[in-house]
Design an enzyme around this catalytic site. Structure first.
Site, PDB file in Angstrom:
ATOM      1  N   LYS A  39       0.816  -1.222   0.000  1.00 17.86           N
ATOM      2  CA  LYS A  39       0.000   0.000   0.000  1.00 17.86           C
ATOM      3  C   LYS A  39       0.846   1.268   0.000  1.00 17.86           C
ATOM      4  O   LYS A  39       0.526   2.241  -0.679  1.00 17.86           O
ATOM      5  CB  LYS A  39      -0.942   0.004   1.205  1.00 17.86           C
ATOM      6  CG  LYS A  39      -2.022  -1.058   1.112  1.00 17.86           C
ATOM      7  CD  LYS A  39      -2.882  -1.080   2.364  1.00 17.86           C
ATOM      8  CE  LYS A  39      -3.738  -2.330   2.432  1.00 17.86           C
ATOM      9  NZ  LYS A  39      -4.727  -2.402   1.347  1.00 17.86           N
ATOM     10  N   ASN A  42       2.334   1.642  -3.539  1.00 13.98           N
ATOM     11  CA  ASN A  42       1.298   1.964  -4.534  1.00 13.98           C
ATOM     12  C   ASN A  42       0.830   3.419  -4.406  1.00 13.98           C
ATOM     13  O   ASN A  42       0.609   4.108  -5.407  1.00 13.98           O
ATOM     14  CB  ASN A  42       0.071   1.055  -4.353  1.00 13.98           C
ATOM     15  CG  ASN A  42       0.357  -0.393  -4.715  1.00 13.98           C
ATOM     16  OD1 ASN A  42       1.335  -0.689  -5.407  1.00 13.98           O
ATOM     17  ND2 ASN A  42      -0.477  -1.296  -4.241  1.00 13.98           N
ATOM     18  N   GLY A 222     -15.968   2.489  -2.390  1.00 15.47           N
ATOM     19  CA  GLY A 222     -15.909   1.630  -3.567  1.00 15.47           C
ATOM     20  C   GLY A 222     -16.786   2.174  -4.682  1.00 15.47           C
ATOM     21  O   GLY A 222     -16.721   3.364  -5.012  1.00 15.47           O
ATOM     22  N   ASP A 246     -10.690  -4.058 -12.884  1.00 22.65           N
ATOM     23  CA  ASP A 246      -9.919  -4.593 -11.751  1.00 22.65           C
ATOM     24  C   ASP A 246      -9.859  -3.508 -10.677  1.00 22.65           C
ATOM     25  O   ASP A 246      -9.212  -2.489 -10.861  1.00 22.65           O
ATOM     26  CB  ASP A 246      -8.501  -4.959 -12.226  1.00 22.65           C
ATOM     27  CG  ASP A 246      -7.613  -5.464 -11.087  1.00 22.65           C
ATOM     28  OD1 ASP A 246      -8.132  -5.663  -9.963  1.00 22.65           O
ATOM     29  OD2 ASP A 246      -6.411  -5.656 -11.316  1.00 22.65           O
ATOM     30  N   ASP A 252      -5.614   2.774  -3.051  1.00 21.92           N
ATOM     31  CA  ASP A 252      -4.258   3.340  -3.141  1.00 21.92           C
ATOM     32  C   ASP A 252      -4.221   4.491  -4.152  1.00 21.92           C
ATOM     33  O   ASP A 252      -3.602   5.532  -3.906  1.00 21.92           O
ATOM     34  CB  ASP A 252      -3.247   2.257  -3.554  1.00 21.92           C
ATOM     35  CG  ASP A 252      -3.077   1.198  -2.472  1.00 21.92           C
ATOM     36  OD1 ASP A 252      -3.323   1.518  -1.287  1.00 21.92           O
ATOM     37  OD2 ASP A 252      -2.701   0.062  -2.805  1.00 21.92           O
TER      38      ASP A 252
HETATM   39  N1  LIG Z   1     -16.212   0.638  -9.728  1.00 19.87           N
HETATM   40  C1  LIG Z   1     -15.714   1.869  -9.524  1.00 19.87           C
HETATM   41  N2  LIG Z   1     -15.999   2.863 -10.397  1.00 19.87           N
HETATM   42  C2  LIG Z   1     -15.513   4.109 -10.211  1.00 19.87           C
HETATM   43  N3  LIG Z   1     -14.709   4.452  -9.192  1.00 19.87           N
HETATM   44  C3  LIG Z   1     -14.383   3.498  -8.300  1.00 19.87           C
HETATM   45  C4  LIG Z   1     -14.863   2.159  -8.406  1.00 19.87           C
HETATM   46  N4  LIG Z   1     -14.351   1.446  -7.363  1.00 19.87           N
HETATM   47  C5  LIG Z   1     -13.602   2.308  -6.648  1.00 19.87           C
HETATM   48  N5  LIG Z   1     -13.615   3.540  -7.192  1.00 19.87           N
HETATM   49  C6  LIG Z   1     -12.933   4.744  -6.691  1.00 19.87           C
HETATM   50  O1  LIG Z   1     -11.834   4.355  -5.895  1.00 19.87           O
HETATM   51  C7  LIG Z   1     -12.053   4.798  -4.545  1.00 19.87           C
HETATM   52  C8  LIG Z   1     -11.468   3.784  -3.587  1.00 19.87           C
HETATM   53  O2  LIG Z   1     -12.118   2.549  -3.734  1.00 19.87           O
HETATM   54  P1  LIG Z   1     -12.460   1.650  -2.457  1.00 19.87           P
HETATM   55  O3  LIG Z   1     -12.967   0.338  -2.919  1.00 19.87           O
HETATM   56  O4  LIG Z   1     -13.333   2.438  -1.521  1.00 19.87           O
HETATM   57  O5  LIG Z   1     -11.026   1.494  -1.755  1.00 19.87           O
HETATM   58  P2  LIG Z   1     -10.240   0.144  -1.358  1.00 19.87           P
HETATM   59  O6  LIG Z   1      -9.522  -0.284  -2.575  1.00 19.87           O
HETATM   60  O7  LIG Z   1      -9.341   0.616  -0.257  1.00 19.87           O
HETATM   61  O8  LIG Z   1     -11.282  -0.837  -0.880  1.00 19.87           O
HETATM   62  C9  LIG Z   1     -13.554   5.001  -4.415  1.00 19.87           C
HETATM   63  O9  LIG Z   1     -13.855   5.915  -3.364  1.00 19.87           O
HETATM   64  C10 LIG Z   1     -13.865   5.572  -5.794  1.00 19.87           C
HETATM   65  O10 LIG Z   1     -13.443   6.914  -5.844  1.00 19.87           O
HETATM   66 MG   LIG Z   2     -13.158  -1.493  -1.617  1.00 16.69          MG
END
Ligand SMILES: Nc1ncnc2c1ncn2[C@@H]1O[C@H](COP(=O)(O)OP(=O)(O)O)[C@@H](O)[C@H]1O
Ligand SMILES: [Mg+2]
Length: 309
Positions: A39, A42, A222, A246, A252
Site C-alpha cells: 500500500k 502503490n 468503492g 480490476d 491506493d
Molecule cells: N467501480 C468503480 N468505479 C468508479 N470508481 C471506483 C470504483 N471502485 C472504486 N472507485 C474509486 O476508488 C475509490 C477507492 O475505492 P475503495 O474500494 O473504496 O477502496 P479500497 O480499494 O481501499 O477498498 C472510491 O472511493 C472511488 O473513488
Molecule cells: Mg473497496
C-alpha cells in the site's frame, strides 16, 4: 510543497489457476506474474504519477525482490534516497492465488523488511519528515516505527494523512495526532463499529473519528463513491461511471490523488474530487502500481466530470 510517504513495499507474486489446491495437493496453474506492490509503495507511485513531489520511505532486503522496487522507482523517475536496505532481511512478499473460475483470491502476505523499521531508521528520516508538507501513512509497517514517525511529524506541524489499511486498532493518543483519516467502508466499520452503507452511516462513523481528535474524515465507498466530513460540511460524491475491470488498488490510487491535491493546497472537498477521479481511472486497468493514472489523464477526467475550477 512535498509529500513523504512512509510505508510498505511488497512484491506481489500472482498465480492464476482453475480452482485452488487443497492441503497436500499440487495443481498446475495457468499463469504467473510478479510486480511491485504494498500500500505504501502503490500510494507513492499514484501521487508521483499525479504530479506530486513525493519521497517514499520503506525498507527492503538486499535481495532480488528488493531490486524490483529500485528498478521500478528509477524507471518512474522517483526519489530512491530513502529506500532503506538491510542485509539479512527479506523484501516483503505477497503470494496471491487467483481462482479464474470464481474470481476469488487467497493471499499470504509476509511482511519482513518493511515491518522491521528500527528507531535508527526513523532517525535517519527525521529531517525529511519534518520538512514535509504532507505525511502519508498506511498500516503495513511495524507500529512502533509508525508511532515514532507520527510523533516527529506532529511536533513539526506536518499534516498527517492516515489510510488505516489494513484495519488495525489505533490508540487514542495516536489518533489525536492525525489530521485526516481515509478508511474504506470496511476499515471504517472495524475502527468505529458502524456499518457504513449510506451517507447517514458515513456521517456517524466520521463523527466517531472527529470525537477522537482527528480533524477531517474521508471514507471511500468503492462503487458508491467517496465521502468527506470536516465537522461542518459534508459531501458524498457518487463514483465516476467508468468500465471497471480490476478494482484492486483503487484505494491506493484514491489516496495518492487525494494527497497530491492536498499538497498542492486544495481544500478537502476538491482533494476528494481528485481522489475520486484517480480511483476511477485506476479501476479501468489491471494491476496496482502500473495501473496508476498520469496527471494528464486525471486532469482530463476531472474537467469532464467536475468542469474546470
Ligand atoms: N467501480 C468503480 N468505479 C468508479 N470508481 C471506483 C470504483 N471502485 C472504486 N472507485 C474509486 O476508488 C475509490 C477507492 O475505492 P475503495 O474500494 O473504496 O477502496 P479500497 O480499494 O481501499 O477498498 C472510491 O472511493 C472511488 O473513488
Ligand atoms: Mg473497496
Amino acid at each position: 510543497m512535498s509529500i513523504v510517504d512512509f510505508g510498505s513495499f511488497v512484491v506481489d507474486l500472482t498465480s492464476r489457476s482453475k480452482g485452488f489446491p487443497v492441503p497436500g495437493q499440487t495443481i498446475l496453474g495457468n499463469s504467473f506474474r510478479y510486480g511491485p506492490g504494498g500500500k505504501g509503495s502503490n500510494q507513492a507511485v499514484a501521487a508521483h504519477r499525479a504530479g506530486a513531489d513525493v519521497t517514499f520511505v520503506t525498507k527492503l532486503g538486499k535481495d532480488a525482490f528488493g531490486q524490483i522496487a529500485l528498478d521500478f522507482y528509477r524507471k518512474e523517475g522517483m526519489n530512491t534516497d530513502y529506500i532503506l536496505e538491510e542485509e539479512g532481511l527479506s523484501t516483503s512478499v505477497a503470494q496471491i492465488m487467483v481462482d479464474e473460475e470464481s474470481a476469488q483470491n487467497a493471499i499470504i502476505v509476509i511482511i519482513d523488511a518493511c515491518g522491521k523499521i528500527s528507531e535508527q531508521d526513523v532517525e535517519k528520516c527525521r529531517k525529511l519528515v519534518e520538512s514535509a508538507n504532507i505525511l502519508l501513512l498506511q498500516h503495513e509497517i511495524n507500529m512502533d516505527a509508525q508511532y515514532r514517525v507520527i510523533d516527529i511529524a506532529h511536533r513539526a506541524g506536518v499534516r498527517i494523512v492516515l489510510n488505516p489499511a489494513p484495519a488495525a486498532p489505533i490508540p487514542d493518543e495516536i489518533m489525536a495526532k492525525i489530521d485526516i483519516v481515509t478508511p474504506n467502508e470496511t476499515e471504517a466499520e472495524v475502527l468505529t463499529g458502524i456499518h457504513v452503507a449510506n451517507a447517514a452511516d458515513a456521517r456517524r462513523a466520521a463523527e466517531c473519528f472527529l470525537k477522537k481528535g482527528v480533524r477531517q474524515v474521508v471514507i471511500t465507498l468503492g462503487a458508491m463513491g467517496a465521502y468527506a466530513f470536516d465537522g461542518v460540511r459534508e459531501e458524498l460524491l457518487p463514483r465516476i461511471p467508468v468500465e471497471a475491470v480490476d478494482t484492486t488498488g483503487a484505494g491506493d490510487a484514491f489516496n495518492g490523488g487525494f494527497a497530491m491535491a492536498l499538497d498542492a493546497g486544495m481544500d478537502l472537498f476538491t482533494a476528494l474530487r481528485y481522489g475520486n477521479v484517480t480511483g476511477a481511472l485506476s479501476v479501468t486497468r489491471y494491476g496496482t502500481a502500473p495501473a496508476m493514472p498520469t496527471r494528464e489523464e486525471i486532469d482530463r477526467l476531472y474537467a469532464a466530470t467536475y468542469g474546470t475550477k
